[in-house]
Write an enzyme that holds these catalytic residues in place. Structure first.
Site: not given
Ligand SMILES: [Zn+2]
Length: 414
Positions: A203, A237, A288
């Site tokens: 991420e 991600h 998220d």
């Molecule tokens: Zn997360």
């Protein structure tokens, strides 16, 4: 009504009917802090300073508060068109870090909220063991999250024993930085076949650099080389990929869970969607951090991010020349493997009388739903034969919102 064979909206009476959408990545408790980390605390504000705000919220969560916050966000998900949610759950223990009398107490608060609202829940208890790639211990702020492998597997088994037609248990490895290699291997070896496995990966650029320095490979490359990644895996991600990693994920059959509004909010970076689609990759979306609870907004920004960078239009095409149809086909195709609900008869009804759908046809209704504004068009949601949203509102919306409001005022005063 049986599940529509197609992921595309079809005309049904005075509405447009389509299958419910799967939310592949949720941290329910973060709904309580949405909008509360948007003031600059440091000129270098980043994911890592946002995380400090998130930790302060995690410290205040009790089982009752988590139940109230999760019920609110799950009701909002149903009103927006998500009928299944993968809950990546890591606030397990008491604030002092010791387990509750029932170590599953926080997990069961989430199960109760899902049952109350009617959403299908894939509960993914998170294994969180280290504070970094170097294996450093968890910080004081992370002590509610941690498990040894044995205790973790007992929690997973306790949740698996409760599985029914609306509950699945899977496994979440928090990230490569939080799970030492030996522990990862031990947990994976203990799982029943076809268990959904989710992991946050690549991420942040800093995470890629640390992984290169300490494990000698980029995170996705390392994972593909060291874990049996297959169609039951969901990589959350996967923002920072090189070409070999893009091809490798696609070949493995794993699903990538993209969370465009959160990734934008946190300044993560942009997923290479076009290259991934060209490689035949599978993907879905997630809410998220809950700064937006809307599959429409996630799908729209998934496409818009690509347009802004490529300076072209209509990037996510393939299943169809229509971007909207391609996006709906994508989320439908990945939903079963990522959630563990192989099939569902959940469906949504869009309001055919809404002005933005005036004169819509089966060829353009998906595009018009996703790309024509922010007025919610969802009129009904049905999960497992139960109608949970009518006239655009969850049937328990008022009571759930009242409980949430009281809970949030308490949390903010703490
Ligand atoms: Zn997360």
């Amino acid at each position: 009504m049986p599940e529509p064979a197609s992921p595309q909206p079809i005309r049904a009476g005075d509405g447009w009917r389509l299958p419910g959408i799967a939310n592949l990545h949720s941290h329910a408790f973060q709904r309580a802090m949405a909008g509360l980390a948007e003031r600059r605390t440091d000129p270098a504000d980043s994911f890592w300073t946002w995380r400090e705000t998130m930790y302060r919220f995690a410290e205040r969560m009790t089982p009752d508060a988590l139940h109230a916050v999760a019920a609110q966000v799950y009701a909002e998900m149903l009103e927006a068109g998500y009928t299944r949610v993968c809950e990546f759950h890591y606030v397990h223990h008491r604030p002092d870090g010791l387990p509750y009398d029932d170590p599953a107490e926080m997990s069961l608060a989430l199960v109760a909220a899902a049952r109350e609202t009617g959403i299908r829940l894939t509960l993914l208890p998170v294994l969180y063991m280290a504070g970094g790639f170097d294996g450093r211990p968890l910080s004081a702020r992370q002590r509610r999250f941690g498990h040894e492998v044995d205790a973790y597997l007992r929690l997973f088994e306790a949740l698996r024993a409760r599985e029914d037609e609306t509950l699945r248990a899977g496994v979440a490895l928090h990230s490569l930085r939080a799970v030492p290699e030996a522990a990862m291997r031990e947990v994976l070896a203990a799982l029943p076949a076809r268990t959904p496995v989710h992991i946050h990966i690549a991420e942040q650029v800093g995470e890629v650099q640390d992984c290169l320095a300490l494990r000698g490979a980029r995170p996705v490359a390392w994972l593909l080389a060291n874990a049996p990644v297959d169609a039951h895996w969901t990589l959350v991600h996967a923002t920072h990929l090189d070409e070999a990693e893009i091809a490798g994920i696609a070949r493995s059959g794993a699903v990538v869970a993209l969370c465009p509004t959160t990734e934008a909010n946190l300044g993560d970076g942009l997923f290479p969607l076009r290259a991934f689609l060209d490689a035949g990759g599978r993907w879905g979306v997630g809410s998220d951090s809950q700064i937006s609870v809307s599959p429409v907004e996630e799908l729209r920004w998934l496409e818009y991010g690509q347009r802004l960078v490529a300076r072209r239009r209509n990037i996510a095409v393939g299943a169809s020349e229509s971007v909207g149809q391609t996006l709906l086909a994508g989320v439908a195709e990945s939903a079963g493997a990522a959630t563990g609900f192989d099939e569902s008869d959940d469906w949504l009804l869009l309001d055919a009388d809404a002005p933005v759908l005036a004169g819509a046809t089966e060829q353009d209704v998906a595009d018009r739903w996703i790309f024509s504004g922010n007025r919610p068009l969802l009129r009904e949601a049905h999960v497992g034969g139960r109608r949970v949203v009518a006239e655009g509102r969850h049937l328990l919306a008022d009571a759930i919102a009242a409980d949430y409001g009281a809970t949030l005022r308490r949390l903010l005063a703490a």
